[in-house]
Scaffold this motif. Structure first.
Motif: not given
Length: 306
Positions: A33-35, A50-52, A298-300
């Motif tokens: 993700g971009y924050v 990196l997000q769980d 934004i998350f991929a």
């Protein structure tokens, strides 16, 4: 602490193969993700992460006792980004057929479960950023009725460890054909006096529309005495599901940052790679009531169930 927990998870998997009525299951969901968080604590600024997203594993099952069945579940969070295990829904109970089910343990409240499949971005950008009431409580005793046509009722009592008021959470749900509807109520659950929630979801072929209203009463935090709501829509087209959700309120996780209010717009697409696997791209724009604390994300990511 991690080694004993992992050993427990391995033991659970072995137990699942030994009992015909047990099922070992799980889900892994992780995203890059971009924050851009502005000045919003606890992690202001612009960064990648990196997000769980609520990855988990568990065992659930039942054993026939003749006039009833014993039912059980032991589920653990499995953070893909940092490793280790955390607690999730875990209970032991009895199912009495036409008389309903009693469970005891650490469980989602009926109010939390009453949203059904409303939250289209659940786990990745959960609606609890804006809307309060997504609680999982220990010391819970739950009774759920059998389905009476399209209607089911559930009530949990949260027993205190010390001399304190018991919390109560209850819901009534209706599910038939293209319509899902529910009403739910919390009293003295966690940090608020009461919550009233109503949810409606309407499915029409590949289209789905939803609305949720959440009223919190909490005299201790005046900003939380507020009506929050959310609406959404989704459309299936081949292997893709396009979705959008709008949320507004002074509740949710923003309370942890000084009771900020906010409006959240979320858009995204799921792409089905296989029956149990999907890729997704989600974005949200949180507009808060305080200058320089707006958030864009934004998350991929990738999700796989087993």
């Amino acid at each position: 602490m991690k080694k004993p927990l992992i050993a427990v998870a391995v033991s659970m998997a072995l137990a699942a193969t030994a009992q015909a009525e047990s099922q070992f299951y799980g889900k892994m969901n992780v995203a890059v993700g971009y924050v851009d968080a502005g000045d919003l604590a606890p992690t202001p600024g612009q960064y990648f992460k990196l997000q769980d997203n609520a990855s988990r594993l568990g065992i659930k099952g039942s054993d026939d006792l003749g006039t009833s069945k014993v039912i059980y579940q032991a589920e653990f969070g499995l953070p893909v980004d940092n490793g280790g295990l955390t607690g999730r829904d875990t209970y032991l109970g009895l199912e009495y057929g036409d008389l309903g089910t009693v469970k005891m343990g650490y469980m989602d409240t009926p109010l939390k479960k009453s949203q059904g499949k409303f939250d289209l971005f659940n786990d990745v950008i959960d609606m609890n950023n804006i809307i309060y009431g997504e609680n999982r409580m220990g010391n819970s005793v739950n009774y759920t009725t059998p389905k009476m046509g399209a209607v089911e009722a559930s009530v949990s009592v949260i027993l205190p460890d010390q001399d304190a008021t018991e919390g109560v959470s209850a819901s009534v749900t209706y599910s038939q054909d293209s319509i899902y509807a529910s009403v739910a109520y919390d009293s003295k659950v966690k940090t608020v006096d009461s919550i009233v929630r109503a949810t409606v979801i309407y499915n029409m072929g590949g289209l789905s529309f939803g609305a949720l209203v959440n009223q919190v009463d909490n005299p201790a935090v005046s900003a939380a005495d507020d009506l929050a709501y959310a609406v959404n829509a989704s459309m299936k087209a081949g292997n893709n599901t396009y979705k959008v959700q709008f949320e507004v309120g002074d509740q949710g996780k923003v309370l942890d940052n000084g009771a900020l209010g906010g409006q959240n717009i979320l858009v995204g697409v799921d792409h089905k790679l296989a029956k149990a696997t999907k890729a997704y791209v989600y974005a949200n724009m949180l507009d808060t009531d305080v200058d320089d604390t707006d958030v864009t994300q934004i998350f991929a990511g990738l999700e796989h169930k087993f």
